[in-house]
Design an enzyme around this catalytic site. Structure first.
Site, PDB file in Angstrom:
ATOM      1  CB  VAL A   1      10.046   6.935   3.934  1.00 55.31           C
ATOM      2  CG1 VAL A   1      10.746   8.008   4.741  1.00 55.31           C
ATOM      3  CG2 VAL A   1       8.549   7.186   3.892  1.00 55.31           C
TER       4      VAL A   1
ATOM      5  CD  GLU B   1       7.934   5.143  -6.055  1.00 55.88           C
ATOM      6  OE1 GLU B   1       6.916   4.832  -6.699  1.00 55.88           O
ATOM      7  OE2 GLU B   1       8.922   5.678  -6.558  1.00 55.88           O
TER       8      GLU B   1
ATOM      9  CB  THR C   1       0.322  -1.063  -3.875  1.00 60.75           C
ATOM     10  OG1 THR C   1       0.858  -1.924  -2.866  1.00 60.75           O
ATOM     11  CG2 THR C   1      -0.067  -1.919  -5.061  1.00 60.75           C
ATOM     12  CE1 TYR C   2      -3.506   0.029  -6.261  1.00 60.97           C
ATOM     13  CE2 TYR C   2      -3.250  -0.387  -3.923  1.00 60.97           C
ATOM     14  CZ  TYR C   2      -3.649  -0.801  -5.179  1.00 60.97           C
ATOM     15  OH  TYR C   2      -4.166  -2.046  -5.341  1.00 60.97           O
ATOM     16  N   GLY C   3       1.264   4.686  -4.590  1.00 57.40           N
ATOM     17  CA  GLY C   3       1.776   6.044  -4.542  1.00 57.40           C
ATOM     18  C   GLY C   3       3.063   6.167  -3.746  1.00 57.40           C
ATOM     19  CE  LYS C   4       7.191   9.201  -7.236  1.00 51.55           C
ATOM     20  NZ  LYS C   4       7.685  10.343  -8.007  1.00 51.55           N
ATOM     21  CB  VAL C   5       5.263   6.691   1.544  1.00 58.60           C
ATOM     22  CG1 VAL C   5       4.990   7.029   3.002  1.00 58.60           C
ATOM     23  CG2 VAL C   5       4.183   5.754   1.005  1.00 58.60           C
TER      24      VAL C   5
ATOM     25  CE  LYS D   1      -0.502   4.638  -0.055  1.00 55.12           C
ATOM     26  NZ  LYS D   1      -1.135   3.439   0.507  1.00 55.12           N
TER      27      LYS D   1
ATOM     28  CG  ASP E   1      -0.527  -6.614  -0.672  1.00 54.02           C
ATOM     29  OD1 ASP E   1       0.143  -7.631  -0.933  1.00 54.02           O
ATOM     30  OD2 ASP E   1      -0.181  -5.468  -1.015  1.00 54.02           O
TER      31      ASP E   1
END
Length: 326
Positions: A34, A36, A38-42, A57, A159
């Site tokens: 669904v 990406e 800042t720090y990984g795929k979701v 995540k 952020d």
């Protein structure tokens, strides 16, 4: 991570550190990617034991000297504390292990939300529809409430942007996500890196290189989001730090020492073109007088003059919100 002054009871989170990726995938079935962060795929995933739909995540980060990925663990630590609030995305579980290359893999398991504010605004823009005024108001109230909760626990988000605000399409519930860049803050204010934030929502003191900043950086972002909800367009859409500053100065007027004491001492200050301020009502259409007043209070140049999230919740703009529902 700096010590937090307002420690709250941690949300119950189980942690698995054996079995790694295989173990996590024994428990969850990936349904679709669904996004990406800042720090990984979701991923949207199903918990096999219960059938519950969750957001998974997957984070693989370079490790520090102690073998711990610091950014992800900071996010976990903050989320454990903040998960008790209904306007912060809830961390349900945490799985940790190693992949075949020996890198640390973290699976953060969150409650699933079916959209985010960026997609919500984009859908209205593509359909040439304005977001209904009452909807803007309840989304803004929830955002202010969530930010006030984080700030009350000593946490800056740093952020905030539409992509990081998750939503439920049916209920219009809004939750703050992606706390990877968050920092706890103490008094006196610490020096912070300014390599943060998507440019469009970045506060002018950060753009100008201020090493000391605090909760007003989030309030500036909230103001930018408020304007975008009203118009379906970003208020300040710069493609570099200098361009971003020029966008802000062109609309709000070039700041000076009278408007913002100390601005000319900031590291990135130069002689900028002189623009006169425009009225916020000329820049953002579709907001009533109370809404414009609140927006102006959020977009003050001098950080200490920006309204706090807690005070924003008490602003007359929100008088007709049923606060018991949110």
């Amino acid at each position: 991570m700096a010590a937090l002054h307002h420690q709250a009871a941690a949300a119950p989170v189980t942690t698995t550190t054996d079995g790694g990726e295989l173990r996590a995938m024994d428990l969850y079935e990936k349904l679709e990617k669904v996004g990406e962060g800042t720090y990984g795929k979701v991923y949207k995933a199903r918990e096999k034991a219960t059938g519950r739909i969750v957001a998974l995540k997957k984070t693989r980060l370079p490790e520090d000297d102690e073998g711990v990925p610091p950014t992800a663990l900071r996010e976990v630590s903050l989320l454990r504390m903040l998960s008790q609030d209904s306007h912060v995305v809830r961390l349900l579980d945490l799985k940790q292990g190693q992949n075949k290359e020996g890198q640390t893999i973290l699976y953060l398991v969150f409650e699933y939300m079916d959209t985010d504010l960026k997609k919500f605004i984009r859908a209205h823009r593509q359909n040439l529809q304005k977001i209904p005024v009452p909807t803007v108001k309840i989304l803004m109230y929830q955002l202010c409430k969530g930010v006030a909760f984080c700030h009350g626990r000593g946490v800056l988000h740093r952020d905030l942007k539409p992509h990081n605000l998750l939503m439920d399409r049916k209920t219009m519930a809004l939750k703050i996500a992606d706390l990877g860049l968050s920092r706890s803050f103490t008094v006196p204010l610490k020096k912070y890196t300014h390599e943060i934030l998507t440019l469009w929502y970045r506060a002018p003191e950060v753009l100008l290189g201020a090493a000391h900043y605090s909760t007003p950086v989030d309030i500036w972002s909230v103001g930018c989001i408020f304007a975008e909800l009203a118009t379906n367009q970003p208020l300040f859409a710069g493609d570099s730090e200098v361009q971003q500053l020029l966008h802000i100065f062109k609309l709000l007027g070039t700041p000076n020492e009278q408007v913002w004491p100390g601005v000319s001492k900031l590291p990135n200050w130069h002689e900028y073109p002189q623009w006169n301020p425009s009225k916020v009502s000329d820049l953002v259409h579709g907001l009533d007088a109370d809404a414009l007043d609140l927006l102006e209070k959020m977009l003050q140049y001098e950080p200490s003059k920006r309204i706090s999230a807690k005070k924003a919740m008490e602003h007359p703009y929100f008088n007709d919100v049923n606060k018991e529902l949110y």
